[in-house]
Design an enzyme around this catalytic site. Structure first.
Site, PDB file in Angstrom:
ATOM      1  N   HIS A 264     -40.601  39.117 -10.952  1.00  0.00           N
ATOM      2  CA  HIS A 264     -39.522  38.094 -11.441  1.00  0.00           C
ATOM      3  C   HIS A 264     -39.893  36.872 -11.199  1.00  0.00           C
ATOM      4  O   HIS A 264     -40.940  36.151  -9.679  1.00  0.00           O
ATOM      5  CB  HIS A 264     -38.025  37.674 -11.028  1.00  0.00           C
ATOM      6  CG  HIS A 264     -37.764  37.246 -12.487  1.00  0.00           C
ATOM      7  ND1 HIS A 264     -37.172  35.457 -12.271  1.00  0.00           N
ATOM      8  CD2 HIS A 264     -36.763  37.890 -13.535  1.00  0.00           C
ATOM      9  CE1 HIS A 264     -36.543  35.933 -13.166  1.00  0.00           C
ATOM     10  NE2 HIS A 264     -35.984  36.578 -14.051  1.00  0.00           N
ATOM     11  N   ASP A 320     -34.720  43.911 -17.151  1.00  0.00           N
ATOM     12  CA  ASP A 320     -35.244  44.763 -18.147  1.00  0.00           C
ATOM     13  C   ASP A 320     -35.709  46.640 -17.583  1.00  0.00           C
ATOM     14  O   ASP A 320     -35.283  47.544 -18.380  1.00  0.00           O
ATOM     15  CB  ASP A 320     -36.552  44.148 -18.617  1.00  0.00           C
ATOM     16  CG  ASP A 320     -35.944  42.960 -19.456  1.00  0.00           C
ATOM     17  OD1 ASP A 320     -35.757  43.413 -20.491  1.00  0.00           O
ATOM     18  OD2 ASP A 320     -37.171  42.402 -18.603  1.00  0.00           O
TER      19      ASP A 320
HETATM   20  N1  CMC Z   1     -46.656  44.719 -11.618  1.00  0.00           N
HETATM   21  C1  CMC Z   1     -47.247  45.171 -10.420  1.00  0.00           C
HETATM   22  N2  CMC Z   1     -47.179  43.631  -9.683  1.00  0.00           N
HETATM   23  C2  CMC Z   1     -46.874  42.835 -10.068  1.00  0.00           C
HETATM   24  C3  CMC Z   1     -45.384  42.545 -11.378  1.00  0.00           C
HETATM   25  C4  CMC Z   1     -45.643  43.822 -12.207  1.00  0.00           C
HETATM   26  N3  CMC Z   1     -45.047  44.463 -12.768  1.00  0.00           N
HETATM   27  N4  CMC Z   1     -45.637  41.508 -11.015  1.00  0.00           N
HETATM   28  C5  CMC Z   1     -45.490  41.203 -10.184  1.00  0.00           C
HETATM   29  N5  CMC Z   1     -46.435  40.715  -9.763  1.00  0.00           N
HETATM   30  C6  CMC Z   1     -47.526  41.244  -9.004  1.00  0.00           C
HETATM   31  C7  CMC Z   1     -48.946  40.371  -9.490  1.00  0.00           C
HETATM   32  O1  CMC Z   1     -49.626  41.779  -9.392  1.00  0.00           O
HETATM   33  C8  CMC Z   1     -49.285  39.395  -8.513  1.00  0.00           C
HETATM   34  O2  CMC Z   1     -49.598  39.639  -7.481  1.00  0.00           O
HETATM   35  P1  CMC Z   1     -50.733  38.859  -6.885  1.00  0.00           P
HETATM   36  O3  CMC Z   1     -51.235  37.439  -7.944  1.00  0.00           O
HETATM   37  O4  CMC Z   1     -51.638  39.471  -6.309  1.00  0.00           O
HETATM   38  O5  CMC Z   1     -51.930  39.749  -8.272  1.00  0.00           O
HETATM   39  C9  CMC Z   1     -48.078  38.515  -8.005  1.00  0.00           C
HETATM   40  O6  CMC Z   1     -47.039  39.529  -7.997  1.00  0.00           O
HETATM   41  C10 CMC Z   1     -46.709  37.271  -8.980  1.00  0.00           C
HETATM   42  O7  CMC Z   1     -47.236  38.066 -10.184  1.00  0.00           O
HETATM   43  P2  CMC Z   1     -47.353  37.138 -11.684  1.00  0.00           P
HETATM   44  O8  CMC Z   1     -47.710  37.692 -12.482  1.00  0.00           O
HETATM   45  O9  CMC Z   1     -48.434  36.130 -10.959  1.00  0.00           O
HETATM   46  O10 CMC Z   1     -46.282  35.935 -11.401  1.00  0.00           O
HETATM   47  P3  CMC Z   1     -45.296  35.474 -12.851  1.00  0.00           P
HETATM   48  O11 CMC Z   1     -44.104  34.805 -11.923  1.00  0.00           O
HETATM   49  O12 CMC Z   1     -45.764  34.447 -13.084  1.00  0.00           O
HETATM   50  O13 CMC Z   1     -45.011  36.629 -13.866  1.00  0.00           O
HETATM   51  C11 CMC Z   1     -43.692  38.574 -14.949  1.00  0.00           C
HETATM   52  C12 CMC Z   1     -43.589  37.070 -13.632  1.00  0.00           C
HETATM   53  C13 CMC Z   1     -42.106  38.744 -14.884  1.00  0.00           C
HETATM   54  C14 CMC Z   1     -44.109  37.897 -16.056  1.00  0.00           C
HETATM   55  C15 CMC Z   1     -44.357  39.030 -13.803  1.00  0.00           C
HETATM   56  O14 CMC Z   1     -43.224  39.288 -13.071  1.00  0.00           O
HETATM   57  C16 CMC Z   1     -44.335  40.323 -14.848  1.00  0.00           C
HETATM   58  O15 CMC Z   1     -46.192  41.024 -15.584  1.00  0.00           O
HETATM   59  N6  CMC Z   1     -43.544  41.700 -14.781  1.00  0.00           N
HETATM   60  C17 CMC Z   1     -43.406  42.755 -15.668  1.00  0.00           C
HETATM   61  C18 CMC Z   1     -42.553  42.560 -17.086  1.00  0.00           C
HETATM   62  C19 CMC Z   1     -40.957  42.221 -17.147  1.00  0.00           C
HETATM   63  O16 CMC Z   1     -40.951  43.574 -16.026  1.00  0.00           O
HETATM   64  N7  CMC Z   1     -41.148  41.745 -17.573  1.00  0.00           N
HETATM   65  C20 CMC Z   1     -39.211  41.567 -17.394  1.00  0.00           C
HETATM   66  C21 CMC Z   1     -39.240  39.625 -16.582  1.00  0.00           C
HETATM   67  S1  CMC Z   1     -37.833  39.463 -16.535  1.00  0.00           S
HETATM   68  C22 CMC Z   1     -36.319  39.087 -17.635  1.00  0.00           C
HETATM   69  C23 CMC Z   1     -36.794  39.040 -18.658  1.00  0.00           C
HETATM   70  O17 CMC Z   1     -37.374  37.901 -19.443  1.00  0.00           O
HETATM   71  O18 CMC Z   1     -37.017  39.235 -19.807  1.00  0.00           O
END
Ligand code: CMC
Length: 384
Positions: A264, A320
């Site tokens: 998140h 989710d």
């Molecule tokens: N699986 C594996 N690694 C992850 C994940 C994940 N789901 N989420 C974050 N990370 C790691 C990522 O690898 C990164 O590390 P590094 O910089 O070493 O590559 C670090 O954590 C930061 O991740 P990010 O994607 O740059 O973080 P963000 O704030 O840009 O994105 C997010 C947030 C929710 C889009 C992302 O965590 C993600 O893609 N999660 C999976 C999709 C998901 O579950 N979305 C629902 C979000 S919550 C409710 C909603 O909005 O519906």
């Protein structure tokens, strides 16, 4: 002379675009508050109708205010016949979010007062869309099964009516309560992608239906509301508790691999909504005989904790993650999870539109241009 590069905020991380009184998230404490009330209290004690009222007003309703709120919604659950015809004309195998998005846009086209973006006008739109979202989602879910839509029963709560319109059978109290909790938990969450999209679209003073159409489009994506569907698709593909660990390792081993339902932008500790939904999922798994989905979810959480700790990261389940197993055990197909999210989030989106239209300034950020300058124009017939 070189000019300094402006600071970049990719993904708008850390940017505050305005002030708001609707909700607060303390990401390092796992705290979510709707207009002063902790989400744990609201999930246990308030209905979705009370929460929608709360989000659009300063406080929870009195009984008389709640009765008036419900009376205002009651005649609005029905959707116009041309919208039903349009839903029937769509291919049955499309993502149901296409159907919802198209229907919302059509509601705007059919509303003679759509251009009224006064606060009174937006309030009317808010009631109408809060009432119609469950009807649209339930209608398309039946149409694509070759069934006729079930007319809404306005004597039921929004949660019960939604379940009823899907199956044509009055839901149990237990199922209604679970649905109600899920709607409360998904109602509002600050400046997430879809809410930002809605506010950004509304900031041009376009109509609220247009802004909500854009919000539905944003919610559909797998990094946002589409994640609940992606979680269930992953669990279905994995198939067993024993296979979860390898799936997680394989996913994390891929470049940019993401395990859906984890991570998140704001929370660095566990999302409080996931804590509540984990309990709901556990309770359902004991009652439904479909414990597999909950057990696989727990195993995925365990393996992610270990793997993320190795990376020194706290990537925890988000809303989710456990909502996927909850909806599965309520009998919903995986691709309907994101529309259910929309049925709840329309309350939060409209609260934000009320705030945005009341004190608007157009959203107009900038991009840092990295392209070229000084090219010489060549007529088309001379271009190589
Ligand atoms: N699986 C594996 N690694 C992850 C994940 C994940 N789901 N989420 C974050 N990370 C790691 C990522 O690898 C990164 O590390 P590094 O910089 O070493 O590559 C670090 O954590 C930061 O991740 P990010 O994607 O740059 O973080 P963000 O704030 O840009 O994105 C997010 C947030 C929710 C889009 C992302 O965590 C993600 O893609 N999660 C999976 C999709 C998901 O579950 N979305 C629902 C979000 S919550 C409710 C909603 O909005 O519906």
């Amino acid at each position: 002379m070189t000019t300094a590069q402006p600071e970049l905020y990719r993904g708008l991380m850390g940017v505050h675009i305005d002030t708001s009184s609707i909700s607060s998230i303390k990401g390092d404490q796992g705290e979510l508050v709707y207009r002063g009330y902790d989400i744990n209290e609201l999930a246990n004690k308030a209905t979705f109708e009370e929460v929608a009222y709360l989000l659009w007003n300063d406080d929870l309703p009195t009984q008389a205010q709640l009765d008036a709120f419900k009376a205002k919604l009651a005649p609005l659950f029905e959707i116009p016949a041309p919208v039903i015809e349009m839903l029937k004309s769509l291919p049955h195998d499309i993502h149901p979010m296409h159907a919802l998005r198209t229907a919302v846009s059509m509601l705007g086209a059919l509303d003679p007062k759509a251009e009224d973006v006064s606060i009174e006008g937006i309030q009317e739109d808010a009631y109408s869309m809060l009432a119609k979202f469950p009807t649209i989602v339930a209608a398309f879910s039946r149409i694509r099964q070759g069934l006729e839509p079930v007319a809404p029963d306005s004597s039921l709560s929004i949660a019960a009516n939604f379940l009823y319109m899907r199956t044509g059978e009055k839901p149990t109290e237990a199922a209604t309560n679970v649905m109600d909790v899920a709607l409360v938990l998904h109602a509002e969450h600050g400046c997430n992608a879809s809410t930002f999209t809605a506010r950004s679209a509304a900031s041009s003073l376009t109509d609220s239906y247009g802004a909500i159409t854009a919000a539905v489009a944003s919610l559909k994506g797998p990094l946002h509301g589409g994640a609940n569907t992606a979680v269930m698709q992953a669990l279905e593909g994995i198939g067993s508790v024993e296979a979860v660990e390898q799936y997680v390792l394989d996913t994390l081993g891929q470049k940019g691999g993401r395990v859906m339902g984890f991570g998140h932008r704001v929370y660095t500790v566990l999302d409080p909504r996931a804590v509540i939904l984990r309990k709901v999922s556990k309770a359902l798994s004991e009652e439904s005989g479909e414990g597999k989905w909950f057990e696989m979810s727990l195993e995925m959480e365990r393996v992610m904790d270990i793997e993320m700790e190795k990376k020194g990261r706290a990537v925890k389940p988000n809303v989710d993650f456990f909502s996927a197993s909850v909806y599965r055990m309520l009998g919903f197909p995986a691709d309907t999870y994101t529309p259910i999210f929309a049925v709840a989030r329309i309350s939060g989106w409209m609260a934000h539109l009320l705030e945005q239209y009341a004190d608007n300034r157009i959203m107009r950020p900038r991009l840092v241009y990295e392209g070229e300058f000084g090219k010489t124009f060549t007529p088309i017939e001379e271009r190589a």
